[in-house]
Design an enzyme around this catalytic site. Sequence first.
Site, short mmCIF file in Angstrom:
data_model
loop_
_atom_site.label_atom_id
_atom_site.label_comp_id
_atom_site.label_asym_id
_atom_site.label_seq_id
_atom_site.Cartn_x
_atom_site.Cartn_y
_atom_site.Cartn_z
N ASP A 73 0.86 -1.19 0.00
CA ASP A 73 0.00 0.00 0.00
C ASP A 73 0.89 1.24 0.00
O ASP A 73 1.93 1.27 0.67
CB ASP A 73 -0.89 0.04 1.25
CG ASP A 73 -2.23 -0.64 1.03
OD1 ASP A 73 -2.37 -1.32 -0.01
OD2 ASP A 73 -3.10 -0.52 1.89
N ASP A 89 -4.50 2.44 -4.63
CA ASP A 89 -3.08 2.55 -4.25
C ASP A 89 -2.57 1.21 -3.72
O ASP A 89 -1.61 1.16 -2.95
CB ASP A 89 -2.90 3.63 -3.20
CG ASP A 89 -3.63 3.31 -1.90
OD1 ASP A 89 -4.61 2.55 -1.94
OD2 ASP A 89 -3.22 3.82 -0.84
#
Length: 517
Positions: A396, A439
């Site tokens: 992430d 993301d």
Amino acid sequence: MGEGRLPALLLPYGPYPELALHVHDLTIQGRQAETLTAADEAEGIAAALGDARTIRSIRLGRMYALTALGRLHEALAVGEQLTAADRPVAGPRSTDAKILADTAEVLIKMGRIDDGLQHLARALVLLETAPRGDVRYVSAMSSLCEAAKAAELFELADECLGVANDVLDFSDLYRSSADIQRAELRLEWGLRLEQVGRAGEALRLYATSVPLLEHWAPRMPEAPLASALLSLSLAKTGRHDEALAIVRALLMPMRTSGQDHEARLLHLAHGIVLRDTGDLRGARREFTAAEELATQPGQRLIFRYELAVLAAVEVPGEAAQSMLSALRGQVEMLWQLRLDRRTMLQQAYRRVELEAARSSADHAAASDALTGLGNRRLFDRRIQAVSGSGTLLLIDVDRFKSINDEFSHGVGDRVLTEIAAVLRAHCRHDEVAIRFGGDEFAMFLAASEHEGRQVAERIRQVIGTRDWSAIAPGLRVTLSMGLAACQAGESGRELYDRADARLYAAKRAGRNRLAAA
């Protein structure tokens, strides 16, 4: 002919290319038994050094030696190992096309024409999109030439060799290999044209091979193939004394050292000179010796035809003429099969093109439009296929929403594409990187957990220490990661859950870190 040819041009790559170069040097010199011993030793060393790419080149050398020795089933096993459908492509397109063409040559020589032409078509399609004009591309075209020649598609073979003329930075090693291969092609083509009554065309081909071989034979004493081919081209163009001088100097050394291809050519040249000068018994001895060294049906046909022509001269009569007529009929039939093979190759090429187009469409459907990485569809497919090995890394981007809010969505997109480039650079040929959320990224690594940790830390450090101010002043990017190695009997979902739990553990611990076992 063709079994003991110089190997198709090779540009080894990998950290230790000298291991492969030694193997290929031996094949160039026609020392095939030594090649196999050297290949075994070199592959063991390359494996210990972890140089998978050089191993690939070494195996090509082994494949050439086995083909030259007539051990086609063993050569095919090597080719199938290198082109296996479940083995991801490990090299540039030109190199993969080269291996396909080398395997096609073996298949065709084994009589598996359909399979061979299919491999040849796949190689041709690959080369359509490969960078042109460098040595690696010419190397692939050289292998295509050998496969086409094995199928008696001489025009295609000659066209493939023509690309070498456009490469200006050839070393003498590569230039000599290209010229000698061209000369051998023209000699074999000429022999086949003679058999179908087109002697004028054959003579023109023989004549074009002579200057190529006269240039290189004196410069390559360690590779006697050029001299053996020169003896044949001189015999076919009536320069008998010069041909005999080469035969007398080389024939016994070639027989003694087991270099059967060169010996075969020298026996053929000697037989032609003896027949042309009236020594029919001696010519029969030489043609018979050449046939005994033949390993392929196409080679035997050349020598049997010469013996049949000789018999018709030695013992004129109905029996000899009937035998010669029957052989000519077989030769004509085989020559006509060339037309069928050209059609078969065109059809195979169209099939491969369609398959490539479908594959491209499938790839597009499984690709993320922004980064070019795999997308959620590919992630789902890979996670379902997990089977007890490999490692999953989840990634992430820390505080990515703040990056979008503070610097703009355009900057956020640049960050994602730059991260994607780093992930892609850390993927080996059998690994894949995926963007499966805004993301959120994933990597399927063919590695142990320890190796996976090393890869993950390198990625995290590259991203964390990068100067992002070139994209936006004040921008800083870090990653949180969770890593899990697949366990025996574990499902893809279970693997994902463990990696995901570790990813959140990394976030809870302050971000910009890797959490693993």
